[in-house]
Design an enzyme around this catalytic site. Structure first.
Site, short mmCIF file in Angstrom:
data_model
loop_
_atom_site.label_atom_id
_atom_site.label_comp_id
_atom_site.label_asym_id
_atom_site.label_seq_id
_atom_site.Cartn_x
_atom_site.Cartn_y
_atom_site.Cartn_z
N ALA A 7 8.31 3.54 -3.37
CA ALA A 7 7.03 2.84 -3.15
C ALA A 7 6.06 3.38 -2.44
CB ALA A 7 7.71 1.54 -2.16
N ASP A 67 2.77 3.60 -6.56
CA ASP A 67 2.35 2.58 -7.49
C ASP A 67 2.19 1.31 -6.79
OD1 ASP A 67 1.12 1.23 -9.76
OD2 ASP A 67 2.89 1.53 -10.89
N ASN A 112 0.43 9.53 6.36
CA ASN A 112 -0.37 8.53 5.83
C ASN A 112 -0.26 7.51 7.02
OD1 ASN A 112 0.81 5.90 4.73
ND2 ASN A 112 2.43 7.11 4.58
N ARG A 113 -1.43 6.70 7.05
CA ARG A 113 -1.70 5.50 7.78
C ARG A 113 -2.59 4.30 7.00
NH1 ARG A 113 -4.46 9.10 11.25
NH2 ARG A 113 -7.06 8.88 10.83
N ASN A 151 10.59 -4.37 3.68
CA ASN A 151 10.10 -3.18 4.41
C ASN A 151 9.62 -3.56 5.80
OD1 ASN A 151 8.53 -0.86 5.41
ND2 ASN A 151 7.12 -0.69 3.59
N SER A 174 7.71 0.62 8.18
CA SER A 174 6.18 1.46 8.11
C SER A 174 5.69 1.44 9.50
CB SER A 174 5.44 0.71 7.03
OG SER A 174 4.20 1.12 7.34
N THR A 177 1.49 -0.68 10.00
CA THR A 177 1.35 -2.04 10.40
C THR A 177 1.64 -2.52 11.80
OG1 THR A 177 1.43 -2.83 8.25
CG2 THR A 177 1.52 -4.54 9.75
N LYS A 182 14.80 -1.20 3.81
CA LYS A 182 14.28 0.21 4.03
C LYS A 182 14.25 0.42 5.57
CE LYS A 182 11.20 3.54 2.15
NZ LYS A 182 10.18 3.78 1.12
#
Length: 340
Positions: free
Chosen positions: A67, A70, A116-117, A176, A179, A182, A217
């Site tokens: 993930a 895309d 990445n953020r 998810n 991450s 967030t 995840k």
């Protein structure tokens, strides 16, 4: 060719802009008669021995696209021509959101890594559903999350909305909660809220004529005690399995100048830790549930290490960017070589 010619050119430009440019290029090339067949001839390994059945689904091969690549299900069909056995779209949220302010994606070339953020930037679940209705034969995972402005006490509702919207159009789900981009999202990994969230989704799942596998995840930054909690939660809620792992907040051993940027780190620095998490979960659970291994896979050996540690399937993201589509073929050929 990719590493010698294409990658050096792409790496001259902003990584997020290159991502969108590459999407447009792949879409354009895929409309030219014969090009999709050429991609498949170059990268797809067709062999029955690669077929893998996990949580009731049959995968043509065990190498998937993770993930985040895309997010909006815009290119899953074209990307499948690069030899992937499955494509995971998302993370999707109920309402479209722009994500965090740019600049938010950084290459760490010396470390073969990315920070990445992004912040769950996506067009919303309904836009993705419109595109997924056109899917013909790509095995799709749906990665779901909550909107940034949704407080954690209402997060379950966001996951439910995405779950119901996607149910008829994906083959499995990924919850998810790991991450780092967030605010407060990772608090949902705590035992009580996570158990409640997954129980709610499994209850909804049971109301459908045929259930869909739900996976969780997790972050690589969890302690052994937290990982043992994850095993308990999986067994208690009866979800299908775990994806290990998401990006890390660790910056240990990095050399690149962008190492101080905030966000989730992916790529080679994550290789060993993600494999450790896979092995821990597999051994401590007595292999009671399937694991999809992701994190720092840059070579066929990296993939084999994760499979040997207990993963049933593996996924690529940063390795796909640094090594190119040949990596998918190399992994599948190495799996076959070890089967012969």
């Amino acid at each position: 060719m990719y590493k010698l010619l294409i990658r050096p050119l792409l790496f001259l430009f902003d990584p997020e802009e290159v991502h969108y440019f590459t999407f447009s290029l792949i879409r354009f090339l895929s409309k030219i008669p014969g090009v999709p067949s050429l991609f498949r001839a170059l990268y797809l390994v067709n062999d029955k021995r690669l077929e893998t059945e996990v949580f009731g689904l049959k995968f043509k091969n065990p190498v998937g696209l993770a993930a985040g690549f895309d997010k909006d299900a815009k290119l899953y069909s074209e990307l499948s021509n690069f030899g992937f056995g499955f494509i995971e779209i998302g993370t999707l949220t109920p309402v479209g959101q722009k994500g965090n302010p740019k600049k938010r994606l950084f290459r760490l070339k010396e470390d073969s890594a990315i920070i990445n953020r992004m912040g769950f930037n996506n067009g919303g679940v309904q836009e993705a559903v419109t595109r997924l209705k056109k899917n013909k034969n790509v095995l799709i995972g749906g990665n779901i999350g909550k909107n940034k402005l949704t407080p954690n006490e209402n997060a379950t509702q966001d996951y439910e909305i995405c779950f119901e919207a996607l149910f008829d159009y994906v083959d499995y789900f990924v919850v998810n909660v790991s991450s780092p981009n967030t605010p407060n999202l990772r608090e949902l990994q705590d035992k009580k809220p996570l158990t409640e969230l997954l129980t709610t989704l499994e209850t909804r799942n049971s109301k459908h004529a045929t259930k869909k596998p739900i996976l969780l995840k997790i972050a690589p930054d969890l302690t052994d005690s937290q990982l043992l909690d994850i095993i308990d939660i999986v067994n208690e809620t009866k979800i299908a399995g775990v994806i290990a792992t998401n990006t890390t907040l660790s910056r240990e051993g990095l050399k690149s100048e962008n190492k101080a940027e905030t966000g989730g780190l992916s790529g080679k620095p994550l290789t060993n830790r993600s494999t450790e998490v896979i092995r821990f979960l597999s051994e401590k659970s007595n292999k009671s549930f399937p694991i999809i291994g992701v994190g720092g896979i840059h070579s066929a050996q990296d993939a084999i290490d994760k499979l040997n540690a207990g993963a049933s399937l593996i996924q690529l993201y940063t390795g796909f960017i640094y090594e190119g589509p040949k990596l998918v073929k190399d992994i599948n050929k190495e799996i076959l070589r070890r089967k012969s």
